[in-house]
Scaffold this motif. Structure first.
Motif, short mmCIF file in Angstrom:
data_model
loop_
_atom_site.label_atom_id
_atom_site.label_comp_id
_atom_site.label_asym_id
_atom_site.label_seq_id
_atom_site.Cartn_x
_atom_site.Cartn_y
_atom_site.Cartn_z
N HIS A 253 0.83 -1.20 0.00
CA HIS A 253 0.00 0.00 0.00
C HIS A 253 0.87 1.26 0.00
O HIS A 253 0.55 2.24 -0.67
CB HIS A 253 -0.91 0.01 1.23
N SER B 193 -17.97 3.59 -2.80
CA SER B 193 -17.04 2.64 -2.19
C SER B 193 -17.48 2.26 -0.78
O SER B 193 -17.42 1.09 -0.39
CB SER B 193 -15.63 3.23 -2.16
N ARG C 65 -13.41 -1.75 -2.21
CA ARG C 65 -12.22 -0.90 -2.24
C ARG C 65 -11.40 -1.13 -3.51
O ARG C 65 -10.93 -0.19 -4.14
CB ARG C 65 -11.36 -1.18 -1.00
N TRP D 120 -8.41 1.92 1.89
CA TRP D 120 -8.31 0.45 1.86
C TRP D 120 -7.34 -0.04 2.94
O TRP D 120 -7.62 -0.99 3.66
CB TRP D 120 -7.88 0.00 0.47
N TRP E 202 -2.27 -3.09 -6.99
CA TRP E 202 -3.60 -3.37 -6.43
C TRP E 202 -4.05 -4.79 -6.75
O TRP E 202 -4.70 -5.44 -5.94
CB TRP E 202 -4.61 -2.36 -6.95
#
Length: 493
Positions: A283, A338, A344, A394, A453
């Motif tokens: 992330h 979302s 997400r 997320w 992702w």
């Protein structure tokens, strides 16, 4: 009689509180419709009294750091004698102290109390922004940018963690999106203010770009002072909550802490949990890539429009406004959807290709019209705020206990702002009007983020499968080892 009336009133008040407490306790499964209505009213209060303050602070934060692009397009470069790549250095150097401030602020803000930290640093960076209006050369510009980065570095992690202390994780994604909406709006407001201040050029013997810094600095200081009263210490003392609200907030806090393993303070173990988790770094790496694009686009768009698209100074100021407004609108809708559907991954992987197409068009500078290039900036704006805010939400929703979340947010934001350093170097004025390095770099960043992702989604799916298998085998996580890897914790995908 007055005494009896007062006693009756107190008795009725105690009975009301007891009924509320009993009502809340009976509603623990949270399916009770009346409880949900009362909780919804409480969340609406938070959205009215708390979230707008943090949005406003984020807006002026990005406004104060990003106005260097508007100042440069209004003549600051010539007026203070900047040469070569000194403007790029000044843009990048902001993030040196900004980065150093983020991890400590993530770990200490709650302990030092949000209602003290956030207003204090706001007043300090407002004073520095005001001082920017009196710089005379490159050394004073660098000094102001370093101090600005130091004080602003406390705001964003403190704001995210403050929200995490007031909102449940199912509500957090949309509220974090508010901060990114504010970041997008700041660039639009920056263009509007810069355009208006062009007409103050020469007033009191000062240039328009100087008034830009002075006025924004004064506004920031005033708002910072007001925040000493506007930001509450906790829900027990919040001026906008009544007795019923506080009881519901207490239950929400207990449920959140029991789910997240919160202990009220952060330990070395929490920090090491974040460091040892691969998703923190994935992330974080993605956020570095995406925010390189966000910062580069936010600061350099007025310069790109002026020197790349060959528009005048005034046109560059007002043409940037609708681009950033569009980004804010798109992100507001995306953040809402979302949260509503708890999706997400879908948000970010669907958004990134818009930016990729936009930068591909800008790279085809010699083969497309100026109008098409300007349209490409809207495609980029469609993407970047969704990607930056979606990725951070997320991570925040999938990290526990709360100490690990704080450390993960701090690490991610540190990596994020390394992207800020990079963003200041990829758009070099001498490469105008094509800016091939900057556009190609941003295109590559979005592609890497998209791949990252997909890898994260695979990791989350594997971990959920492992939890299901452990539950089927009757394996339970000891309370002392609770984290987001526990069998009782479910990731949001």
């Amino acid at each position: 009689m007055a005494s009896n009336a007062s006693g009756d009133h107190d008795l009725q008040d105690l009975k009301a509180k007891a009924e509320i407490a009993e009502f809340v306790e009976d509603a623990l499964p949270q399916e009770h419709q009346e409880y949900k209505k009362r909780e919804a009213r409480l969340v609406a209060k938070l959205d009215i009294y708390l979230a707008p303050i943090l949005m406003l602070l984020t807006l002026i934060s990005f406004l104060d750091r990003g106005n260097i692009g508007y100042a440069a397009s209004q003549g600051m470069i010539v007026d203070i004698g900047l040469k070569g790549n000194q403007l790029n250095i000044a843009i990048s150097i902001f993030y040196v102290f900004y980065i150093l401030a983020e991890v400590p602020s993530s770990l200490l803000a709650k302990r030092l109390q949000f209602n003290r930290v956030i207003p204090a640093v706001t007043v300090c960076w407002g004073a520095v922004c005001l001082g920017n209006g009196f710089i005379t050369g490159f050394p004073s510009l660098v000094a102001c940018r370093l101090l600005l980065g130091l004080f602003e570095g406390f705001l964003f992690p403190s704001s995210v963690l403050l929200m995490a202390n007031w909102y449940k994780r199912e509500e957090l994604g949309q509220r974090i999106s508010y901060l990114y909406i504010a970041a997008a709006l700041s660039s639009a407001f920056g263009g509007l203010i810069a355009f208006a201040i062009l007409y103050m050029d020469g007033t009191a013997g000062k240039q328009g770009w100087q008034w830009l810094y002075i006025i924004e600095g004064i506004i920031t200081i005033v708002i910072g002072v007001m925040c000493f009263w506007l930001i509450p210490k906790d829900y027990q003392t919040a001026y906008f909550l009544n007795a019923e609200d506080r009881i519901i907030m207490k239950r929400r806090a207990e449920l959140t802490e029991s789910y997240n393993g919160g202990q009220g303070h952060y330990t070395r173990k929490d920090f090491m949990l974040a460091v040892a988790d691969v998703k923190t770094w994935l992330h974080g790496g993605i956020q570095l890539a995406v925010m390189t694009v966000v910062y580069g686009f936010g600061v350099f768009l007025p310069i790109i429009i002026k020197t790349g698209f060959q528009y005048s100074t005034k046109q560059a100021q007002y043409l940037a406004i609708p681009v950033f407004l569009w980004g804010a609108i798109v992100y507001a809708i995306g953040g809402f959807l979302s949260d509503k559907y708890q999706k997400r991954f879908l948000l970010v992987v669907a958004a990134a290709p818009f930016g990729m197409v936009g930068y591909s068009i800008l790279l085809a500078y010699d083969r497309v019209s100026v109008g098409v290039q300007y349209f490409a900036t809207f495609l980029i704006s469609t993407c970047i705020f969704l990607c930056g805010g979606g990725n951070m939400a997320w991570l925040s929703c999938n990290s526990a206990p709360d100490g690990k979340r704080a450390a993960s947010v701090g690490i991610t934001l540190t990596l994020t702002n390394i992207g800020g350093i990079v963003s200041g170097q990829i758009y070099v004025v001498k490469q105008a009007p094509q800016y091939r390095l900057g556009h190609a770099w941003c295109l590559g960043c979005l592609l890497l983020a998209w791949i990252g992702w997909c890898v994260l989604r695979y990791i989350y799916n594997v971990r959920e499968h492992e939890k299901d298998k452990a539950i089927g085998e009757g394996v339970a996580t000891p309370p002392g080892d609770f984290s987001d890897r526990a069998t009782t914790y479910r990731y949001q995908l």
